[in-house]
Write a protein that holds these residues in place. Structure first.
Motif, short mmCIF file in Angstrom:
data_model
loop_
_atom_site.label_atom_id
_atom_site.label_comp_id
_atom_site.label_asym_id
_atom_site.label_seq_id
_atom_site.Cartn_x
_atom_site.Cartn_y
_atom_site.Cartn_z
N GLU A 61 -13.44 18.91 0.07
CA GLU A 61 -14.63 19.35 0.96
C GLU A 61 -15.59 18.23 1.56
O GLU A 61 -15.80 18.15 2.48
CB GLU A 61 -15.38 20.58 0.34
CG GLU A 61 -16.27 21.16 1.23
CD GLU A 61 -17.28 21.85 0.54
OE1 GLU A 61 -18.41 22.49 0.88
OE2 GLU A 61 -16.73 22.36 -0.57
N MET A 62 -15.97 17.68 0.59
CA MET A 62 -16.99 16.38 0.75
C MET A 62 -16.24 15.47 1.66
O MET A 62 -16.92 14.77 2.48
CB MET A 62 -17.35 15.58 -0.43
CG MET A 62 -18.40 16.74 -1.43
SD MET A 62 -19.98 17.25 -0.39
CE MET A 62 -19.55 18.81 -0.06
N ALA A 63 -15.12 15.09 1.40
CA ALA A 63 -14.52 14.05 1.90
C ALA A 63 -14.11 14.28 3.49
O ALA A 63 -13.91 13.48 4.45
CB ALA A 63 -12.97 13.53 1.44
N ALA A 64 -13.76 15.64 3.69
CA ALA A 64 -13.52 16.15 5.14
C ALA A 64 -14.60 16.05 6.01
O ALA A 64 -14.60 16.03 7.22
CB ALA A 64 -12.99 17.53 5.02
N ARG A 65 -16.00 15.98 5.43
CA ARG A 65 -17.00 16.02 6.18
C ARG A 65 -17.07 14.76 7.11
O ARG A 65 -17.48 14.82 8.44
CB ARG A 65 -18.30 16.22 5.63
CG ARG A 65 -18.46 17.78 4.93
CD ARG A 65 -19.63 18.03 4.24
NE ARG A 65 -19.60 19.52 3.63
CZ ARG A 65 -20.40 19.99 2.79
NH1 ARG A 65 -21.63 19.23 2.72
NH2 ARG A 65 -20.35 21.18 2.34
N PRO A 66 -17.01 13.77 6.59
CA PRO A 66 -17.23 12.34 7.40
C PRO A 66 -15.64 12.10 7.83
O PRO A 66 -15.72 10.91 8.88
CB PRO A 66 -17.84 11.27 6.59
CG PRO A 66 -17.07 11.76 5.25
CD PRO A 66 -17.36 13.19 5.11
N GLY A 67 -14.71 12.56 7.15
CA GLY A 67 -13.40 12.15 7.71
C GLY A 67 -12.88 11.27 6.64
O GLY A 67 -13.51 10.64 5.93
N MET A 68 -11.44 11.22 6.42
CA MET A 68 -10.79 10.73 5.42
C MET A 68 -10.90 9.12 5.42
O MET A 68 -11.03 8.61 4.38
CB MET A 68 -9.25 11.04 5.70
CG MET A 68 -8.45 10.63 4.26
SD MET A 68 -8.92 11.30 2.86
CE MET A 68 -8.41 10.22 1.66
N THR A 69 -11.01 8.68 6.48
CA THR A 69 -10.99 6.99 6.62
C THR A 69 -12.42 6.65 6.14
O THR A 69 -12.62 5.90 5.21
CB THR A 69 -11.03 6.69 8.19
OG1 THR A 69 -9.67 6.88 8.65
CG2 THR A 69 -11.25 5.14 8.11
N ALA A 70 -13.62 7.40 6.53
CA ALA A 70 -14.90 7.11 5.94
C ALA A 70 -14.99 7.32 4.52
O ALA A 70 -15.64 6.66 3.69
CB ALA A 70 -16.06 7.81 6.68
N ALA A 71 -14.38 8.51 4.18
CA ALA A 71 -14.29 8.92 2.68
C ALA A 71 -13.71 7.77 1.91
O ALA A 71 -14.34 7.52 0.65
CB ALA A 71 -13.84 10.49 2.56
N THR A 72 -12.68 7.26 2.15
CA THR A 72 -12.02 6.29 1.63
C THR A 72 -12.87 5.10 1.48
O THR A 72 -12.95 4.46 0.22
CB THR A 72 -10.83 5.71 2.27
OG1 THR A 72 -9.82 7.02 2.28
CG2 THR A 72 -10.01 5.06 1.35
N ALA A 73 -13.63 4.66 2.41
CA ALA A 73 -14.48 3.70 2.39
C ALA A 73 -15.75 3.95 1.23
O ALA A 73 -16.19 2.96 0.56
CB ALA A 73 -15.34 3.44 3.76
N LEU A 74 -16.25 5.19 1.11
CA LEU A 74 -17.23 5.60 0.32
C LEU A 74 -16.57 5.74 -1.10
O LEU A 74 -17.42 5.21 -2.10
CB LEU A 74 -17.43 7.01 0.48
CG LEU A 74 -18.62 7.15 1.95
CD1 LEU A 74 -18.72 8.72 2.01
CD2 LEU A 74 -20.04 6.46 1.48
N PHE A 75 -15.21 5.97 -1.44
CA PHE A 75 -14.77 5.90 -2.78
C PHE A 75 -14.65 4.28 -3.22
O PHE A 75 -14.99 4.05 -4.40
CB PHE A 75 -13.32 6.59 -2.60
CG PHE A 75 -13.40 8.00 -2.64
CD1 PHE A 75 -13.69 8.58 -3.93
CD2 PHE A 75 -12.92 8.82 -1.89
CE1 PHE A 75 -13.83 9.98 -4.09
CE2 PHE A 75 -12.91 10.14 -1.83
CZ PHE A 75 -13.32 10.82 -3.15
#
Length: 486
Positions: free
Chosen positions: A114-128
């Motif tokens: 749910e959290m990763a879907a908010r900025p999008g998978m690409t941005a979420a991967t960068a956050l991880f």
């Protein structure tokens, strides 16, 4: 995490604190570890500190279960280190990396898609990836402090992160401050667990979620009041085992069901980009935390710098891959309706293990503050029970907070608050302060720094933690003011 029958080196999470107080619990050492040159050190038991908190776990991440096998009771003969076969040393490093992995994966991963879907998978991967690097640097700083403390004094540093920080900070109230931050973190986690448990049970029972949260809280509280520490550890270990089995059962077919990987990464977020980043960052940062067991990791690996760095890099990289894959499979539609029963089992196992670990941690902290008379100095750790007032407070406070701030409907806010403020303080500012104090004290020492960059690295992490908290504070205040209607 330590040895569970289902996972030889991966079972429950969060070793007890301090580890040297648990050596009476488990006197049997697995045969494979005895062959690797370990021995059980009964002389390390500190009876003078028996009355203090027996399981202050200082968890900032989900499943905080004391170990069913005390890693801290295992020490290596330094003289035998060079005699160990290369494969035994590699096996020890890899098993310690799995200890870090198991300590990291917890109930907070339930909300990651749910959290990763908010900025999008690409941005979420960068956050991880960013979370992995920040937590790794923080962990290496803590490892440096532990290794230098051992090298300078010849003694093992405390395995409890609270006592470890207390010993390395020139502050008279350091232990109390660390305990307060720990209480804050675990209360937030417990609030999330109770809220999410109510939602899970309500989904298939049709009853009010908050009523279900009350029922789950009563069940956890009854276990905390009637079971001793060893029994609670065993229950939590079973929950963790179920979590990893169900997680694997969800992830493997889920990844196979994603047919267009490029489309998943190209899909825009469900929220505004910067809003999605600010909402996802605290929870993703908190999910990658493993630093509370770093003092134990350095002890297990005999303070060998190469082994410590390798174990920490590998052990924290595996959860990174797991979390990214989990979010990818979920956002890409690989986790379908057919996974419903398995997903329910996974969710219940996650919140159950996390709740038990949190209640043990919070109850132990409250008992240490209240100096409860229920903790008998003659009572051994195996039969130790937490006081009834401490258990009730450890459940009532998170439940009240969940109801007051989220109406009992959304526990994500509790995780976000702990990740925005508690995690940067405990695993950002505190490690920097410890390393800074130690480097100043040991200026003439020949031992080199484990973390490159000198003061710039420490300053960068410290300022980054402060900036992160300030940014989240501004975001929270702005949101609160925006919701006020005149």
């Amino acid at each position: 995490i330590t040895c569970n029958p289902a996972f030889s080196f991966l079972a429950s999470t969060r070793p007890k604190s301090p580890i040297d107080r648990t050596s009476q619990l488990y006197s049997e050492i697995p045969r494979e570890m005895a062959q690797m040159g370990f021995h059980h050190d009964d002389s390390s038991i500190s009876r003078k500190k028996k009355k203090r908190n027996q399981s202050s776990l200082l968890s900032a991440v989900a499943i905080d279960t004391p170990s069913s096998f005390a890693w801290g009771d295992i020490t290596r003969h330094s003289d035998d280190n060079d005699e160990q076969p290369l494969w035994s040393q590699i096996q020890l490093t890899l098993s310690t990396a799995l200890l870090i992995t198991g300590n990291t994966v917890g109930a907070s991963c339930l909300v990651l898609p749910e959290m990763a879907a908010r900025p999008g998978m690409t941005a979420a991967t960068a956050l991880f990836v960013g979370s992995y690097l920040v937590n790794l640097v923080s962990g290496l700083i803590i490892a440096e402090v532990a290794i230098k403390q051992h090298d300078s004094s010849g003694e093992d540093p405390p395995s409890s992160f609270k006592e470890f920080a207390d010993a390395n900070l020139d502050l008279p109230m350091a232990g109390t401050i660390i305990s307060c931050i720990s209480l804050f973190l675990n209360t937030c986690i417990m609030s999330f667990d109770l809220t999410r448990a109510g939602q899970i049970v309500s989904h298939f029972s049709g009853m009010d979620p908050f009523i279900m949260s009350l029922g789950f809280a009563g069940l956890v509280a009854s276990l905390g009041m009637t079971q001793n520490a060893k029994n609670l550890s065993g229950i939590a270990s079973m929950a963790v085992t179920a979590l990893f089995i169900s997680f694997a059962g969800l992830l493997v077919p889920g990844l196979a069901n994603v047919h267009d990987a490029a489309a998943v990464f190209a899909t825009p977020g469900t929220a505004d980009f910067f809003t999605g980043i600010s909402q996802a960052a605290p929870i993703i940062l908190m999910t990658g935390v493993f630093q509370n067991i770093v003092p134990s990791v350095t002890k297990i690996l005999d303070y060998d710098r190469t082994k410590v760095v390798t174990a920490m890099m590998l052990g924290s990289a595996l959860p990174l891959c797991m979390f990214v894959a989990w979010c990818f499979a979920s956002i890409g539609g690989g986790i379908g309706d057919a996974a419903g029963p398995l997903l329910t089992a996974f969710s219940l196992a996650a919140v159950s293990g996390s709740s038990i670990g949190s209640i043990m941690s919070v109850s132990g902290e409250i008992d240490s503050f209240l100096e409860s008379s229920n903790i008998d100095e003659k009572q051994d750790d195996e039969s130790h029970r937490y006081s009834v007032p401490a258990v009730l407070l450890s459940v009532a406070a998170p439940l009240a907070a969940a109801y007051m701030f989220a109406g009992g409907q959304d526990g994500n806010a509790a995780l976000s608050i702990s990740g925005a403020y508690g995690t940067p303080l405990l695993y950002g500012a505190v490690p920097v302060a410890m390393a800074w104090t130690q480097r100043r004290r040991l200026q003439q020492a020949t031992s080199s720094n484990l973390v490159p960059g000198g003061s710039a690295t420490l300053g960068g992490l410290g300022l980054g933690a402060l900036a992160f908290m300030c940014q989240e504070l501004v975001q929270d205040v702005s949101g609160a003011l925006g919701s006020v209607t005149i």
